[in-house]
Design an enzyme around this catalytic site. Structure first.
Site, short mmCIF file in Angstrom:
data_model
loop_
_atom_site.label_atom_id
_atom_site.label_comp_id
_atom_site.label_asym_id
_atom_site.label_seq_id
_atom_site.Cartn_x
_atom_site.Cartn_y
_atom_site.Cartn_z
N CYS A 1 0.83 -0.97 -0.09
CA CYS A 1 -0.10 0.03 0.19
C CYS A 1 0.97 1.41 0.33
CB CYS A 1 -0.90 0.37 0.79
SG CYS A 1 -2.77 -1.99 1.12
N HIS B 1 -3.91 7.17 2.71
CA HIS B 1 -4.07 5.58 1.93
C HIS B 1 -5.19 5.63 2.19
CE1 HIS B 1 -3.42 1.65 0.77
NE2 HIS B 1 -3.90 1.22 1.90
N ASN C 1 -10.09 -0.03 -1.02
CA ASN C 1 -9.07 -0.30 -0.51
C ASN C 1 -8.20 -0.51 -2.23
OD1 ASN C 1 -6.18 -0.25 -0.47
ND2 ASN C 1 -6.55 -1.72 1.53
O1 UT7 Z 1 -4.00 -1.38 3.60
C1 UT7 Z 1 -3.23 -1.83 4.18
C2 UT7 Z 1 -3.30 -1.80 5.28
N1 UT7 Z 1 -3.77 -2.82 6.10
C3 UT7 Z 1 -5.28 -1.57 6.87
O2 UT7 Z 1 -5.01 -0.80 7.02
C4 UT7 Z 1 -5.92 -2.37 7.51
C5 UT7 Z 1 -6.68 -2.30 8.87
N2 UT7 Z 1 -7.64 -2.71 9.29
C6 UT7 Z 1 -8.80 -2.56 9.60
O3 UT7 Z 1 -8.96 -1.87 8.36
C7 UT7 Z 1 -10.29 -3.70 10.33
O4 UT7 Z 1 -9.56 -4.20 11.07
C8 UT7 Z 1 -10.64 -4.80 9.25
C9 UT7 Z 1 -11.89 -4.13 8.85
C10 UT7 Z 1 -10.47 -5.58 8.53
C11 UT7 Z 1 -12.38 -5.35 9.95
O5 UT7 Z 1 -12.15 -4.04 11.04
P1 UT7 Z 1 -12.25 -4.97 12.37
O6 UT7 Z 1 -13.37 -3.59 13.24
O7 UT7 Z 1 -10.85 -4.70 12.93
O8 UT7 Z 1 -12.83 -5.43 12.77
P2 UT7 Z 1 -12.81 -7.17 13.77
O9 UT7 Z 1 -11.59 -8.04 12.02
O10 UT7 Z 1 -11.54 -7.44 15.06
O11 UT7 Z 1 -14.01 -8.61 13.70
C12 UT7 Z 1 -14.49 -7.95 14.44
C13 UT7 Z 1 -15.90 -9.14 14.02
C14 UT7 Z 1 -15.81 -10.53 13.56
O12 UT7 Z 1 -16.20 -11.51 14.59
P3 UT7 Z 1 -16.16 -11.73 15.60
O13 UT7 Z 1 -14.97 -12.91 15.94
O14 UT7 Z 1 -16.27 -10.90 16.81
O15 UT7 Z 1 -17.05 -12.57 16.29
C15 UT7 Z 1 -15.48 -10.83 12.68
O16 UT7 Z 1 -15.51 -12.06 12.47
O17 UT7 Z 1 -16.14 -8.17 13.08
C16 UT7 Z 1 -16.01 -9.95 11.76
N3 UT7 Z 1 -16.10 -9.33 10.71
C17 UT7 Z 1 -17.32 -9.07 9.86
N4 UT7 Z 1 -18.82 -9.08 9.65
C18 UT7 Z 1 -19.11 -8.88 9.07
C19 UT7 Z 1 -15.10 -9.58 10.20
N5 UT7 Z 1 -15.32 -9.18 8.81
C20 UT7 Z 1 -16.61 -8.83 8.51
C21 UT7 Z 1 -17.72 -9.08 7.60
N6 UT7 Z 1 -18.95 -8.52 8.13
N7 UT7 Z 1 -17.79 -7.89 6.31
#
Ligand code: UT7
Length: 334
Positions: free
Chosen positions: A118, A259, A289
């Site tokens: 990225c 980004h 992204n």
């Molecule tokens: O570009 C390069 C660098 N990348 C980044 O900067 C990305 C950084 N990370 C993020 O933007 C975020 O971590 C994400 C958008 C990828 C995820 O958001 P989050 O608020 O950190 O969610 P999480 O991974 O902590 O997941 C929370 C919950 C989980 O369920 P449980 O374990 O709490 O039951 C996930 O399984 O949300 C669930 N989840 C979803 N639910 C509905 C993960 N993806 C989804 C989804 N729809 N698409």
């Protein structure tokens, strides 16, 4: 970075391309356990673009470059160097720069691909800047282009909702006026972050086999929570650092060009710099992204909308796989 050369490097033209096909959040609701509401509130993304399966990354890069040349009123034969930032090159080799050079007839250019995920665009821009500052090159194209749909596992709700396809390009040229153009650049890497965001298959460690394909090793793997935490800190810290190092306040900055990985990361970065939302370039809601393409597509869209003016201070900031991150301070030159 100290500029000991005779010139500053300034951006003199911009262009971008996004594919026509729009994939909205409801598309994923149809076959995954996800919702438009979750995606919008957790990421800021409403829709993204997808390139036709038969077309490669270079297709988008060439379209972006054509617009850039048109804006500047020059032909491709005037270009000395083409640097392509991408994690989705057309193929491992030859480089996408070679493919673009041939397709466009860039007979006087050399070029190469640069891989910094990225942060690929800002790493490439910093590299190109050196050639201009030293006086060895007069017209360099830096293009960030990624067909993320080619390396996305559309069964993985953690990642597939995040990414889109796009390309953005800038032209760099020299100026003797050391007060404009690229004023400063701070680039960083930390390989400790590699475990949280990677694509394991297809390289020399794990060449393509039936097993690597079965194990989905040719797709993006991300532990989002860890990357999120590190991205918030890394991007906000380096953006603040470049602003302070150059004795600027949030009020003097016209735009943060971040980004576009997550709206919450972007907001945290803007807050740290003391910037209101209208001073942040954003297109994540429409494109998701797009990896190397996020920053140049933002700049190109805002410039074409008449929102970027001469002497505006722009802070370009990124954080991505590697980890790789950094900031570039630009005083807009035209
Ligand atoms: O570009 C390069 C660098 N990348 C980044 O900067 C990305 C950084 N990370 C993020 O933007 C975020 O971590 C994400 C958008 C990828 C995820 O958001 P989050 O608020 O950190 O969610 P999480 O991974 O902590 O997941 C929370 C919950 C989980 O369920 P449980 O374990 O709490 O039951 C996930 O399984 O949300 C669930 N989840 C979803 N639910 C509905 C993960 N993806 C989804 C989804 N729809 N698409």
């Amino acid at each position: 970075m100290d500029n000991k050369g005779p010139y500053n490097a300034m951006i003199t033209s911009v262009g971008h391309y996004v594919p026509d096909r729009v994939i909205d959040n409801r598309y994923f609701e149809q076959y995954l356990d996800t919702s438009d509401e979750w995606i919008r509130t957790r990421t800021g993304i409403s829709e993204r673009r997808r390139l036709d399966k038969s077309k490669p990354t270079s297709f988008m890069a060439i379209k972006a470059i054509e617009k850039l040349l048109q804006n500047r009123g020059i032909g491709i034969e005037e270009i000395d160097l083409i640097i392509v930032a991408s994690v989705t090159p057309d193929m491992i080799y030859p480089s996408t720069a070679c493919i673009i050079q041939k397709e466009m007839g860039a007979v006087n250019a050399w070029g190469f691909d640069l891989l910094a995920a990225c942060s690929g665009f800002i790493f490439s821009l910093t590299t190109a800047m050196q050639f201009i500052q030293a006086g060895s090159h007069r017209k360099i194209i830096v293009v960030g282009a990624d067909k993320m749909s080619a390396i996305t596992n559309f069964e993985d709700r953690n990642t597939c909702i995040l990414f889109g396809d796009a390309a953005g390009a800038v032209l760099l040229e020299p100026t003797e006026d050391k007060s404009i153009g690229i004023i400063d650049a701070i680039m960083k890497i930390d390989g400790e972050g590699g475990k949280y965001l990677h694509q394991l298959g297809g390289g020399s460690l794990n060449p393509a086999t039936h097993e690597t394909v079965d194990k989905r090793m040719h797709f993006v793997y991300q532990e989002g929570k860890n990357v999120f935490k590190d991205a918030v800190k890394g991007m906000a810290d380096v953006s603040y650092e470049i602003m302070k190092k150059n004795n600027l306040t949030g009020e003097q900055i016209s735009y943060l060009v971040p980004h576009q990985a997550n709206m919450r990361i972007i907001s945290a970065c803007a807050e740290r710099m003391g910037l209101s939302e209208d001073k942040v370039m954003i297109n994540i809601h429409r494109y998701g992204n797009t990896t190397s393409a996020t920053i140049p597509t933002c700049i190109s869209e805002y410039w074409h909308a008449g929102k970027v003016k001469k002497d505006d201070y722009l802070v370009l900031s990124s954080f991505g796989a590697g980890y790789t991150w950094g900031s570039i301070l630009v005083k807009w030159a035209y």
